[in-house]
Design an enzyme around this catalytic site. Structure first.
Site, PDB file in Angstrom:
ATOM      1  N   GLU A 171     -10.359  -0.277   5.619  1.00 33.37           N
ATOM      2  CA  GLU A 171     -10.000  -1.240   4.577  1.00 33.37           C
ATOM      3  C   GLU A 171     -10.815  -2.520   4.800  1.00 33.37           C
ATOM      4  O   GLU A 171     -11.220  -3.200   3.871  1.00 33.37           O
ATOM      5  CB  GLU A 171      -8.503  -1.543   4.681  1.00 33.37           C
ATOM      6  CG  GLU A 171      -8.004  -2.480   3.609  1.00 33.37           C
ATOM      7  CD  GLU A 171      -6.541  -2.828   3.789  1.00 33.37           C
ATOM      8  OE1 GLU A 171      -5.693  -1.971   3.543  1.00 33.37           O
ATOM      9  OE2 GLU A 171      -6.271  -3.970   4.185  1.00 33.37           O
ATOM     10  N   SER A 198      -4.450  -4.627   8.787  1.00 30.87           N
ATOM     11  CA  SER A 198      -4.673  -3.182   8.739  1.00 30.87           C
ATOM     12  C   SER A 198      -6.169  -2.907   8.699  1.00 30.87           C
ATOM     13  O   SER A 198      -6.858  -3.400   7.799  1.00 30.87           O
ATOM     14  CB  SER A 198      -4.052  -2.580   7.483  1.00 30.87           C
ATOM     15  OG  SER A 198      -2.681  -2.839   7.463  1.00 30.87           O
ATOM     16  N   ARG A 203      -5.652  -0.910  -3.228  1.00 31.46           N
ATOM     17  CA  ARG A 203      -6.513  -1.683  -2.296  1.00 31.46           C
ATOM     18  C   ARG A 203      -7.986  -1.655  -2.719  1.00 31.46           C
ATOM     19  O   ARG A 203      -8.891  -1.624  -1.898  1.00 31.46           O
ATOM     20  CB  ARG A 203      -6.422  -1.131  -0.866  1.00 31.46           C
ATOM     21  CG  ARG A 203      -5.061  -1.133  -0.283  1.00 31.46           C
ATOM     22  CD  ARG A 203      -4.567  -2.539   0.042  1.00 31.46           C
ATOM     23  NE  ARG A 203      -3.274  -2.446   0.677  1.00 31.46           N
ATOM     24  CZ  ARG A 203      -2.112  -2.416   0.012  1.00 31.46           C
ATOM     25  NH1 ARG A 203      -2.094  -2.516  -1.315  1.00 31.46           N
ATOM     26  NH2 ARG A 203      -0.973  -2.307   0.647  1.00 31.46           N
TER      27      ARG A 203
HETATM   28  P1  NAP Z   1       5.221   0.620   5.882  1.00 31.14           P
HETATM   29  O1  NAP Z   1       6.277  -0.118   5.122  1.00 31.14           O
HETATM   30  O2  NAP Z   1       5.564   1.245   7.157  1.00 31.14           O
HETATM   31  O3  NAP Z   1       4.573   1.670   4.899  1.00 31.14           O
HETATM   32  C1  NAP Z   1       3.571   2.546   5.343  1.00 31.14           C
HETATM   33  C2  NAP Z   1       2.975   3.263   4.166  1.00 31.14           C
HETATM   34  O4  NAP Z   1       3.986   3.888   3.384  1.00 31.14           O
HETATM   35  C3  NAP Z   1       2.195   2.379   3.208  1.00 31.14           C
HETATM   36  O5  NAP Z   1       1.091   3.131   2.802  1.00 31.14           O
HETATM   37  C4  NAP Z   1       3.126   2.190   2.060  1.00 31.14           C
HETATM   38  O6  NAP Z   1       2.466   2.067   0.836  1.00 31.14           O
HETATM   39  C5  NAP Z   1       3.836   3.505   2.034  1.00 31.14           C
HETATM   40  N1  NAP Z   1       5.142   3.342   1.362  1.00 31.14           N
HETATM   41  C6  NAP Z   1       6.259   2.841   1.903  1.00 31.14           C
HETATM   42  N2  NAP Z   1       7.258   2.875   0.999  1.00 31.14           N
HETATM   43  C7  NAP Z   1       6.743   3.398  -0.133  1.00 31.14           C
HETATM   44  C8  NAP Z   1       7.277   3.716  -1.401  1.00 31.14           C
HETATM   45  N3  NAP Z   1       8.562   3.506  -1.681  1.00 31.14           N
HETATM   46  N4  NAP Z   1       6.463   4.253  -2.331  1.00 31.14           N
HETATM   47  C9  NAP Z   1       5.176   4.468  -2.047  1.00 31.14           C
HETATM   48  N5  NAP Z   1       4.600   4.214  -0.863  1.00 31.14           N
HETATM   49  C10 NAP Z   1       5.379   3.683   0.094  1.00 31.14           C
HETATM   50  O7  NAP Z   1       3.982  -0.353   6.133  1.00 31.14           O
HETATM   51  P2  NAP Z   1       3.897  -1.719   6.910  1.00 31.14           P
HETATM   52  O8  NAP Z   1       2.738  -1.641   7.809  1.00 31.14           O
HETATM   53  O9  NAP Z   1       5.207  -2.159   7.440  1.00 31.14           O
HETATM   54  O10 NAP Z   1       3.467  -2.722   5.760  1.00 31.14           O
HETATM   55  C11 NAP Z   1       4.382  -3.238   4.822  1.00 31.14           C
HETATM   56  C12 NAP Z   1       3.654  -3.538   3.546  1.00 31.14           C
HETATM   57  O11 NAP Z   1       2.634  -4.527   3.747  1.00 31.14           O
HETATM   58  C13 NAP Z   1       2.941  -2.338   2.953  1.00 31.14           C
HETATM   59  O12 NAP Z   1       3.033  -2.466   1.574  1.00 31.14           O
HETATM   60  C14 NAP Z   1       1.526  -2.492   3.440  1.00 31.14           C
HETATM   61  O13 NAP Z   1       0.609  -1.859   2.581  1.00 31.14           O
HETATM   62  C15 NAP Z   1       1.374  -3.989   3.422  1.00 31.14           C
HETATM   63  N6  NAP Z   1       0.414  -4.459   4.427  1.00 31.14           N
HETATM   64  C16 NAP Z   1      -0.885  -4.613   4.095  1.00 31.14           C
HETATM   65  C17 NAP Z   1      -1.783  -5.038   5.060  1.00 31.14           C
HETATM   66  C18 NAP Z   1      -3.220  -5.210   4.790  1.00 31.14           C
HETATM   67  O14 NAP Z   1      -3.947  -5.653   5.675  1.00 31.14           O
HETATM   68  N7  NAP Z   1      -3.691  -4.896   3.642  1.00 31.14           N
HETATM   69  C19 NAP Z   1      -1.368  -5.294   6.354  1.00 31.14           C
HETATM   70  C20 NAP Z   1      -0.061  -5.100   6.627  1.00 31.14           C
HETATM   71  C21 NAP Z   1       0.823  -4.688   5.678  1.00 31.14           C
HETATM   72  P3  NAP Z   1       1.875   0.664   0.318  1.00 31.14           P
HETATM   73  O15 NAP Z   1       0.772   0.327   1.232  1.00 31.14           O
HETATM   74  O16 NAP Z   1       1.423   1.022  -1.045  1.00 31.14           O
HETATM   75  O17 NAP Z   1       2.993  -0.319   0.333  1.00 31.14           O
END
Ligand code: NAP
Length: 341
Positions: free
Chosen positions: A337, A240, A166
């Site tokens: 972020e 986020s 990020r």
């Molecule tokens: P989530 O799947 O519940 O995951 C929460 C956290 O766990 C994130 O930090 C994710 O890393 C980490 N994670 C999950 N599986 C992983 C793996 N196999 N190896 C390493 N790290 C792992 O999160 P969520 O809120 O439902 O979001 C789904 C995805 O969308 C995530 O990738 C999240 O980062 C992304 N997202 C980004 C935003 C934004 O505003 N930037 C908003 C919503 C969702 P990662 O973040 O590296 O995936």
């Protein structure tokens, strides 16, 4: 002729729907417009502030004392590199998700897991957007920028963008001089969908990845997001608000003793990434917390929401409170972020 408007309310240009006015405001539709906006800003003795989709931004209630330039440089072009790979050359003002949809419709693999992310193409490399096991750095070939210091156009390759989780050069002091005007992605016509991320694995548990089409993957990501994240058409939000913290292994071991169920993802360098949403729900007891017109979204506490009448100060008060609670309970200093100006 390019127009410079005065005191334009920015709440109409941010997905949080908060924030005061821009001292000056203009639309940027070409590099020549950037040149003009830069000159105008110099004349006025003000900085130039480039605004994309306003989806990762919290603007202070007193506004921005700058020349705010809304990035609207358009253009979408494909160039075959060889029988397999194509370059997708796209303007910084294009909508990111429209760009993803176009690539999916053309059968090009690489950014489909990044479906549904709000904002512009130009903003995508800034925070190295990532979701469901993919980051833009994996397909990004180069970024075309305008250097505000030299007044010249320049190309930065992937390495020069200094991508990390990020993060990129564009978020640092060194990279502030660059206005992103276009992005080139290298996409694969013979790729395979990446369904390794847990939500996708679950969704496609009865399928082999070779049987999952680009369209199936995009629809699944859009559906998963819809069920978990607030819809920017329904409430104010910037997705986020905080980064998921990355902490040293020793610190994680201490926390893990206290919270044995804490999910964790060890990184190659030995640090450990912790889902902040889990901490907010399970350690801080903030699930669904609301404070007047602001709150944490019910199914994703990382997303702060404006329930309709919030000011940016209301959001900032909640942010300070959350940071304090997380620090008290875990000793972790969380970082935003979202960009705060
Ligand atoms: P989530 O799947 O519940 O995951 C929460 C956290 O766990 C994130 O930090 C994710 O890393 C980490 N994670 C999950 N599986 C992983 C793996 N196999 N190896 C390493 N790290 C792992 O999160 P969520 O809120 O439902 O979001 C789904 C995805 O969308 C995530 O990738 C999240 O980062 C992304 N997202 C980004 C935003 C934004 O505003 N930037 C908003 C919503 C969702 P990662 O973040 O590296 O995936």
């Amino acid at each position: 002729m390019m127009e410079f408007l005065e005191f334009v309310p920015l709440n109409q240009y941010t997905t949080f729907r908060t924030g005061g006015p821009a001292r000056y405001f203009c639309h940027i539709r070409s590099v020549a417009d950037i040149v003009r906006a830069r000159e105008f800003a110099k004349e006025k003795g003000l900085p130039l502030f480039v605004l994309g989709g306003g989806s990762n931004l919290l603007v202070s209630d007193s506004g921005i004392n700058a020349v705010v330039a809304k990035m609207e440089i358009m253009g979408r072009k494909f160039r075959e590199v060889d029988h397999r790979f194509s370059e997708f050359i796209v303007g910084a003002g294009e909508n990111w998700d429209d760009a993803v949809a176009l690539c999916v419709s053309k059968g090009l693999y690489g950014i489909e897991n990044l479906s549904g992310i709000p904002g512009t193409v130009g903003a995508a490399p800034v925070q190295n957007i990532g979701a469901y096991g993919t980051e833009i750095r994996e397909t990004l070939a180069r970024v075309n920028v305008f250097d505000l210091e030299t007044g010249e156009e320049k190309i930065l390759n992937n390495e020069e963008c200094k991508f990390s989780y990020r993060n990129s050069i564009f978020k640092t002091k060194e990279g502030k001089r660059y206005v992103i005007v276009g992005v080139t992605l290298l996409l694969d016509s013979q790729g395979r969908v990446n369904i390794g991320y847990k939500d996708l694995k679950e969704r496609f548990k009865d399928s082999y990845s070779k049987d999952v089409s680009l369209n199936d993957l995009r629809s699944a990501v859009l559906d998963i997001r819809k069920n978990k994240l607030p819809d920017i058409r329904e409430c104010g939000t910037a997705g986020s608000f905080f980064k998921n913290p990355i902490i040293p292994a020793k610190k994680f071991a201490e926390l893990n003793e206290k919270y044995p169920d804490m999910p964790n993802f060890p990184l190659p360098n030995g640090d450990v990434k912790i889902p902040l949403a889990w901490i907010l729900d399970n350690v801080c007891g903030l699930k669904g917390f609301q404070d007047g017109p602001v709150g944490l979204y019910k199914t994703q506490p990382l997303a702060l929401i404006n329930l309709g009448t919030a000011s940016s100060q209301d959001v900032l008060n909640l942010v300070a409170r959350i940071k304090d609670i997380v620090r008290e309970k875990t000793g972790i200093l969380i970082e935003e972020e979202v960009i705060i100006v």
